[in-house]
Design an enzyme around this catalytic site. Structure first.
Site, PDB file in Angstrom:
ATOM      1  CG  ASP A  18      12.834 -40.121   3.685  1.00 54.67           C
ATOM      2  OD1 ASP A  18      13.388 -40.490   4.723  1.00 54.67           O
ATOM      3  OD2 ASP A  18      11.940 -39.251   3.662  1.00 54.67           O
ATOM      4  CD  GLU A 259      20.967 -38.382   6.123  1.00 51.07           C
ATOM      5  OE1 GLU A 259      20.069 -38.458   6.978  1.00 51.07           O
ATOM      6  OE2 GLU A 259      21.634 -39.367   5.757  1.00 51.07           O
TER       7      GLU A 259
END
Ligand code: TRH
Length: 364
Positions: A18, A259
């Site tokens: 994040d 990610e």
């Protein structure tokens, strides 16, 4: 058109992704000449990626980005005519959200990366809000019909320049390792989740007929078996995010996860094994299949990646030698370069987001 002001909101759920994605996007927008402010609830996580960060400061400017503690955003005014980026549906501070309507803001919901085809249909869709603030979904992705992937314009040139220098020297300078790997060694990065099938991986690597250096950033995984055969498992420091690419560029095969490290490994243009963040009801396995469809790796490589994600030690132990055997290995390397070049031909996510917001502003 004059520059826009972006306010990005980041709540850390777990791990580094994040903070990693938000920080990278904020830097990219600042480099594009925009005003960028990043509100983050766990600055100590960002500090792992950005060691210059002072975790006690409520506000500071680094790399052209104003970084603020989340609690300060409760009392901050949204930028007039600016863009508010809510990342990964993190939910904005209520008072800040209430103030947006009177300040002509655009609201972007930045979603997680997925290769699934429905993403193309949802990217850019409006999400009508009770307070009348225009809100849109923005999806990263692997096709021109999505928001693309984050990439700095000089990335591939820096990569070429780095690879022109001796790999052992680069690795030693970056990690502080006392020696360089032997010239014929297979150099691998291991960045994975704790449930990864390490026993299967290490058994297969130890059985190869060449030396293997397996580089593990941060603490050595508790499940890691001792060195055997030609395999050396080496703990290296967790490098700052600004230098993470250099680590990927030193390796022949990168095991990455989540990610951001996936996207960076794709840009490295070398074979990679991706471990997805686990989701309820194995939803991540559908995401994996969608990604494998787009990646079009040779079958042995795809088999290894599936086994890594199940996770299945025995299947990994069988699949790894097959993926490294010729001609599968050369095919995997060639496809890695080709996919990198193909994706680099598309707009990057930072530029795409900026263009999207500029267009929305012009049509108001
Ligand atoms: O840490 P992650 O597993 O993050 C995940 C994913 O983002 C996932 O989608 C999300 O749902 C979950 O968090 C909450 O993996 P990711 O995304 O690759 O982030 C790791 C970051 O750490 C990335 O920015 C690269 C950086 N990094 C370094 O800067 N130095 C290092 O040495 C290493 C290994 C990583």
């Amino acid at each position: 058109m004059s520059a826009l002001s972006f306010d990005l909101f980041c709540r850390v759920v777990d791990n580094f992704g994040d903070a990693g994605v938000c920080w990278r996007l904020a830097r990219r927008l600042a480099a594009l000449g925009q005003s960028a402010r990043l509100w983050i609830d766990r600055p100590e996580i960002l500090a792992r990626l950005l060691p210059a960060l002072d975790v006690r400061a409520d506000e500071q400017v680094l790399d052209g980005v104003r970084i603020g503690a989340w609690h300060r955003a409760e009392h901050a005014a949204p930028p007039r005519g600016g863009v508010v980026v809510e990342t990964f549906a993190c939910a904005l501070p209520p008072a800040y959200e209430a103030a947006m309507a009177g300040r002509d803001c655009l609201w972007i919901n930045l979603e997680y990366l997925s290769a699934e085809s429905w993403v193309e249909g949802c990217h850019g869709l409006p999400s009508p809000q009770a307070n009348g603030v225009p809100k849109f979904f923005f999806f990263p992705g692997f096709t021109p019909a999505t928001g693309g992937l984050l990439r700095e314009p000089d990335l591939l040139a820096r990569q070429d320049a780095a690879r022109a220098r001796d790999r052992g020297e680069r690795l030693r300078a970056l990690t502080g390792l006392p020696a360089a790997p032997p010239a014929d060694a297979l150099c691998m990065l291991l960045f994975c989740y704790p449930d990864a099938p390490l026993a299967g991986l290490c058994a297969a690597l130890a059985g190869l007929d060449r030396p293997v250096w397996l580089l593990v950033p941060g603490a050595r995984p508790p499940a890691a078996p001792p060195d055997r055969g030609g395999l050396r498992l080496l703990s290296i420091p967790f490098v700052p995010q600004a230098r993470f690419d250099e680590l990927l560029w030193c390796c022949d095969l990168n095991f990455v996860r989540g990610e951001d490290s996936l996207v960076r490994a794709i840009w490295a243009g070398a074979p990679l094994v991706w471990q997805l963040y686990r989701q309820a009801e194995d939803a991540h396995l559908d995401k994996l299949e969608a990604w494998l469809d787009r990646a079009r790796w040779p079958a042995p490589a795809a088999g290894l990646i599936r086994a890594w994600n199940r996770p299945d030690d025995e299947a990994v132990a069988r699949a790894l030698p097959a993926a490294l055997r010729e001609p599968a290995w050369s095919d995997w390397r060639a496809r890695s370069r080709a996919w990198r070049d193909e994706l680099a031909g598309q707009a990057d996510l930072g530029q795409d987001l900026l263009d999207f917001c500029m267009r929305r502003h012009q049509t108001r």
